[in-house]
Design an enzyme around this catalytic site. Structure first.
Site, PDB file in Angstrom:
ATOM      1  N   HIS A  24      33.720  30.832  63.428  1.00  0.00           N
ATOM      2  CA  HIS A  24      35.172  30.979  63.207  1.00  0.00           C
ATOM      3  C   HIS A  24      35.996  30.644  64.452  1.00  0.00           C
ATOM      4  O   HIS A  24      37.216  30.488  64.343  1.00  0.00           O
ATOM      5  CB  HIS A  24      35.522  32.408  62.781  1.00  0.00           C
ATOM      6  CG  HIS A  24      34.952  32.809  61.458  1.00  0.00           C
ATOM      7  ND1 HIS A  24      35.124  32.062  60.308  1.00  0.00           N
ATOM      8  CD2 HIS A  24      34.200  33.886  61.088  1.00  0.00           C
ATOM      9  CE1 HIS A  24      34.491  32.655  59.302  1.00  0.00           C
ATOM     10  NE2 HIS A  24      33.925  33.760  59.748  1.00  0.00           N
ATOM     11  N   ASP A  61      26.490  30.353  55.923  1.00  0.00           N
ATOM     12  CA  ASP A  61      27.128  31.669  56.029  1.00  0.00           C
ATOM     13  C   ASP A  61      28.105  31.827  54.852  1.00  0.00           C
ATOM     14  O   ASP A  61      28.693  30.843  54.396  1.00  0.00           O
ATOM     15  CB  ASP A  61      27.885  31.741  57.359  1.00  0.00           C
ATOM     16  CG  ASP A  61      28.433  33.128  57.680  1.00  0.00           C
ATOM     17  OD1 ASP A  61      27.831  33.829  58.506  1.00  0.00           O
ATOM     18  OD2 ASP A  61      29.488  33.497  57.094  1.00  0.00           O
ATOM     19  N   HIS A  75      30.958  32.985  54.777  1.00  0.00           N
ATOM     20  CA  HIS A  75      32.329  32.671  55.183  1.00  0.00           C
ATOM     21  C   HIS A  75      32.410  31.206  55.621  1.00  0.00           C
ATOM     22  O   HIS A  75      31.444  30.676  56.182  1.00  0.00           O
ATOM     23  CB  HIS A  75      32.772  33.573  56.344  1.00  0.00           C
ATOM     24  CG  HIS A  75      32.674  35.037  56.029  1.00  0.00           C
ATOM     25  ND1 HIS A  75      31.581  35.798  56.390  1.00  0.00           N
ATOM     26  CD2 HIS A  75      33.518  35.858  55.360  1.00  0.00           C
ATOM     27  CE1 HIS A  75      31.767  37.049  55.964  1.00  0.00           C
ATOM     28  NE2 HIS A  75      32.929  37.115  55.328  1.00  0.00           N
ATOM     29  N   ASP A 135      24.897  36.439  55.248  1.00  0.00           N
ATOM     30  CA  ASP A 135      25.787  37.379  54.561  1.00  0.00           C
ATOM     31  C   ASP A 135      26.130  36.966  53.131  1.00  0.00           C
ATOM     32  O   ASP A 135      26.923  37.637  52.467  1.00  0.00           O
ATOM     33  CB  ASP A 135      27.066  37.641  55.377  1.00  0.00           C
ATOM     34  CG  ASP A 135      27.657  36.398  55.999  1.00  0.00           C
ATOM     35  OD1 ASP A 135      27.187  35.279  55.690  1.00  0.00           O
ATOM     36  OD2 ASP A 135      28.596  36.541  56.805  1.00  0.00           O
TER      37      ASP A 135
HETATM   38 ZN   LIG Z   1      29.953  35.345  57.641  1.00  0.00          ZN
END
Ligand SMILES: [Zn+2]
Length: 298
Positions: free
Chosen positions: A114, A151, A153, A235
């Site tokens: 991120h 991931d 996200h 995740d």
């Molecule tokens: Zn994540």
């Protein structure tokens, strides 16, 4: 990297890395210390002014925790952690490119995908995988490096780097809508070097594998990378508390086999994976070890 300490109760805590290290204990791995990333390597992604602006915050964090963004904190151990997390990924690229071995896994925290070039974000301070990717391109004179990010996200920071670097391919599966809100299918980078496969909450093995098989893996095959990097966040596992995808531990082993096959086809097996998210400790430990065991089995 265990000494990077967000506040008590924060999802991204040192127990995550300890769980991964414990799970890998006893596996046949050549373990290496993570060196600090060099300023030169970091600056391929992060401007010097960003790197320098962190220093007063690291100094302040020696006495009290500092909040860099709504979710991102630093503590006394964080400077060493962030430099070693990025440095691990750079060193892994160097080791794989030198032919020491064909694969490496970077057991690091904080995660990186991120982090934007000019801002910390979502637990991340330096974009570890992007730093490694640009190091591979520039220091090893590669022409095509791919980052696959599974991931749950979206790896917004890595995509930002790919959007200005056509030698870099970024391909992601992620839950949408979910933090950070980027990663729509129509975000395609420069000449299709960005591939996004957003998936709805509740998506499980079949849906995710179909997205990998129809979007991510064919694009990777067509790009023919000379090195594959993987933002390995676990995740999307059904047990994870931060998202609502429903993957099983075995899905990560499947991904490992698919990515390994493409690495063998295009880049003599060169595959560097780095830990991103994963917040249920048992699921994280089981998924990371299943992923690595599957990579090693051939
Ligand atoms: Zn994540």
């Amino acid at each position: 990297m265990l000494t990077h300490q967000p506040p008590p109760g924060h999802a991204e805590h040192s127990g995550r890395l300890q769980a991964v290290l414990d799970a890998l204990d006893g596996m046949p791995l050549d373990r290496r210390e993570a060196p600090y990333a060099s300023r030169e390597a970091l600056e391929r992604v992060h401007p010097g002014r960003y790197i320098e602006a962190l220093e007063p915050a690291f100094a302040e964090a020696q006495s009290a925790r500092v909040r860099l963004d709504p979710d991102t904190f630093i503590s006394a151990g964080s400077r060493e952690a962030v430099y070693r997390a990025a440095g691990a990924c750079v060193a892994a690229v160097d080791a794989v490119m030198a032919g020491d071995d064909d694969m490496a896994f970077c057991a690091v925290r904080p995660p990186g995908h991120h982090a934007e070039p000019i801002s910390p974000m979502g637990f991340c301070i330096f974009n570890n995988v992007a730093v490694a990717a640009l190091h591979a391109l520039d220091a090893h004179n590669l022409e095509r490096v791919a980052v696959v990010d599974f991931d749950v996200h979206h790896g917004n920071g890595t995509q930002t780097v790919a959007e200005r670097e056509p030698r870099l391919m970024f391909a992601s599966t992620h839950q949408a809508p979910l933090y950070p809100g980027t990663g729509a299918a129509d975000e395609t980078g420069i000449g299709q070097n960005v591939v996004n496969a957003p998936l709805p909450a509740g998506a499980g093995s079949a849906t995710w594998r179909r997205a990998m098989e129809t979007r991510v893996l064919p694009a990777l095959d067509a790009f023919a990378p000379q090195l594959i990097l993987v933002s390995a966040g676990f995740d999307a596992h059904k047990a994870d508390p931060l998202a609502q995808m429903e993957l099983e531990t075995e899905d990560f082993a499947w991904a490992a086999r698919e990515l390994r096959a493409l690495a063998l086809k295009h880049c003599q097996g060169k595959l560097v994976s780095t830990l991103e998210g994963g917040y249920d400790l048992a699921a994280l430990a089981g998924s990371a070890s299943a992923y690595l065991a599957a990579l090693q089995r051939d």
